[in-house]
Each structure stands twice: as structure tokens, then as C-alpha cells.
Design a protein around this motif. Structure first.
Motif, PDB file in Angstrom:
ATOM      1  N   VAL A 122       0.864  -1.183   0.000  1.00  0.00           N
ATOM      2  CA  VAL A 122       0.000   0.000   0.000  1.00  0.00           C
ATOM      3  C   VAL A 122       0.904   1.237   0.000  1.00  0.00           C
ATOM      4  O   VAL A 122       1.577   1.520   0.996  1.00  0.00           O
ATOM      5  CB  VAL A 122      -0.940   0.006   1.232  1.00  0.00           C
ATOM      6  N   ARG A 176      -2.832   5.385   1.771  1.00  0.00           N
ATOM      7  CA  ARG A 176      -4.258   5.147   1.954  1.00  0.00           C
ATOM      8  C   ARG A 176      -5.029   6.464   1.895  1.00  0.00           C
ATOM      9  O   ARG A 176      -4.469   7.532   2.100  1.00  0.00           O
ATOM     10  CB  ARG A 176      -4.523   4.460   3.300  1.00  0.00           C
ATOM     11  N   LYS A 177      -6.307   6.341   1.628  1.00  0.00           N
ATOM     12  CA  LYS A 177      -7.171   7.514   1.620  1.00  0.00           C
ATOM     13  C   LYS A 177      -7.095   8.221   2.974  1.00  0.00           C
ATOM     14  O   LYS A 177      -7.075   7.586   4.019  1.00  0.00           O
ATOM     15  CB  LYS A 177      -8.614   7.093   1.325  1.00  0.00           C
ATOM     16  N   ASP A 208      -4.543   9.719   4.154  1.00  0.00           N
ATOM     17  CA  ASP A 208      -3.156   9.881   4.602  1.00  0.00           C
ATOM     18  C   ASP A 208      -2.659  11.280   4.229  1.00  0.00           C
ATOM     19  O   ASP A 208      -3.126  11.894   3.257  1.00  0.00           O
ATOM     20  CB  ASP A 208      -2.245   8.845   3.934  1.00  0.00           C
ATOM     21  N   SER A 251      -6.696   5.656  -2.168  1.00  0.00           N
ATOM     22  CA  SER A 251      -5.551   4.801  -1.839  1.00  0.00           C
ATOM     23  C   SER A 251      -4.828   4.376  -3.115  1.00  0.00           C
ATOM     24  O   SER A 251      -5.350   4.518  -4.226  1.00  0.00           O
ATOM     25  CB  SER A 251      -6.021   3.549  -1.085  1.00  0.00           C
ATOM     26  N   ILE A 286      -2.395   0.932  -4.377  1.00  0.00           N
ATOM     27  CA  ILE A 286      -1.860  -0.374  -4.014  1.00  0.00           C
ATOM     28  C   ILE A 286      -1.170  -1.002  -5.228  1.00  0.00           C
ATOM     29  O   ILE A 286      -1.735  -1.002  -6.333  1.00  0.00           O
ATOM     30  CB  ILE A 286      -2.979  -1.318  -3.528  1.00  0.00           C
TER      31      ILE A 286
END
Length: 211
Positions: A111, A114-115, A117, A160, A162
Motif C-alpha cells: 500500500v 491510503r485515503k 493519509d 488509496s 496499491i
């Protein structure tokens, strides 16, 4: 006759000293760097002539050392000016940002952020693919992402990211961006054009979806 020549020589040396001092004064009136450097070069040359005529060895050594330094700094400023002009006339090509980034690996499943962050980096995919799960989008090689969050008011990620597979990434941190913007006007101008270009692309994509 010899006395007359001595007076003429003294007047010439004295006038040269006044001229050199006046050029130094003018450098403090300059608001842009290239004219300032050119005046500094002129003052170095005139000070060297003055020091030779007056037999002032310390002044001669000082300005003989400053002259090549000012020439070098002038050349550097001209290069920066030309770079800024090229950025102004050209498009916001992502490839221009790559030399400022450093490489890192992104293992499958990592990752990257993330949303919500706090945004700290901009990423570029050299190889592999990255998923943006919130919008069901997959990014492939040649894609720059993560830059918009650095310019949001709250400085947070809106989604996010990944790694779907082992990825070769290029990354530049916010600290490096600030440093480059401070020292290189062309970089700051390019980054501004890039962000505007990306915003325009996003708006056009949203418009196509609506229509």
C-alpha cells in the motif's frame, strides 16, 4: 614634461577608481540577477585596471579572483533563464520531472498510501501497475500519480494506491520539491504547469463521463 605626465597618469588612475566604485554602486540598484552580474564583471575589470595603475596589489588580487567567479555565476543564470523560457514555451511533459526523482521498488500488495493519509510524495510508474481501489482504476507504466494531494488545502490523499504486482517506481518527496522550487525557478514553473495540466485532464475526463 614628466610632471605633466605624472598628473595625467594620476588623473587617469583616479578616474578609473571612481568609475569602478560607481559600477559597484549600480550593482546595488539592480533588481534582476543577470544585469547585476554583468555590472559586477564590468566593475571587476575596471578595478583591475585601477589596481594596476595605482599599484594596489590586494585590490588586484581580489578582483582577479572575483572576475572568473562572476563570469561563472552569470553563465549559470543565463542557463537558468533559458531553461525557464523553454518551460514557458513548452508543454508540461512528465518526462521532464523524472531526472529529479529517485527509484524505488514497490512489491506486489504494498500500500503506497491510503485515503486520508497526509501526502508526502509524488509517484511515477516505470514498470508494473497500481490500483486505485476507491474508483476501481488501474494505473500502468508512464503514469504520474499522487501529485494533486500535495496541493490540496488539507494536504490529504483522496484515494488509496496499491501495487497490483512488483513495480518499478520513481518518487519525489515534498521536501525535495520545495528545495528544487527554491533553487530552480524552471522546476517551480514546470511543476505549476504540470498540476494545471493534470487538473484540466481530470475535468475533461469527468465531463466525458457525464456526457
Amino acid at each position: 614634461m614628466n610632471q605633466y605626465l605624472g598628473i595625467v597618469l594620476l588623473d587617469w588612475v583616479e578616474l578609473t577608481g571612481y568609475a569602478a566604485s560607481f559600477l559597484v554602486f549600480l550593482t546595488f540598484c539592480m533588481k534582476t540577477l543577470i544585469p547585476l552580474r554583468l555590472l559586477a564583471i564590468a566593475s571587476n575589470v575596471v578595478f583591475i585596471l585601477y589596481a594596476l595603475g595605482a599599484g594596489l596589489v590586494p585590490v588586484l588580487l581580489l578582483h582577479a579572483a572575483l572576475l572568473p567567479l562572476n563570469i561563472l555565476r552569470t553563465y549559470e543564470q543565463i542557463k537558468i533563464h533559458r531553461r525557464v523560457q523553454r518551460v514557458t514555451d513548452g508543454s508540461a511533459d512528465v518526462d521532464s520531472l523524472i531526472p529529479f526523482m529517485h527509484a524505488r521498488l514497490g512489491p506486489a500488495g504494498e500500500v503506497l498510501f491510503r485515503k486520508n493519509d497526509i501526502a508526502k510524495d509524488i509517484f511515477y510508474i516505470s514498470k508494473g501497475s497500481v490500483e486505485i481501489p476507491e474508483i476501481g482504476k488501474t494505473l500502468g507504466p508512464g503514469t504520474l500519480f499522487g501529485e494533486m494531494a500535495l496541493f490540496n488545502d488539507d494536504h490529504t490523499r483522496t484515494a488509496s494506491a496499491i501495487c497490483l504486482e512488483n513495480c518499478d517506481l520513481m518518487v519525489i518527496s515534498e521536501a525535495d520539491i520545495i528545495r528544487h522550487c527554491t533553487t530552480d525557478p524552471a522546476f517551480g514553473l514546470f511543476l505549476a504547469k504540470l498540476v494545471v495540466s493534470r487538473m484540466t485532464e481530470n475535468q475533461q475526463e469527468q465531463t466525458r463521463k457525464i456526457t
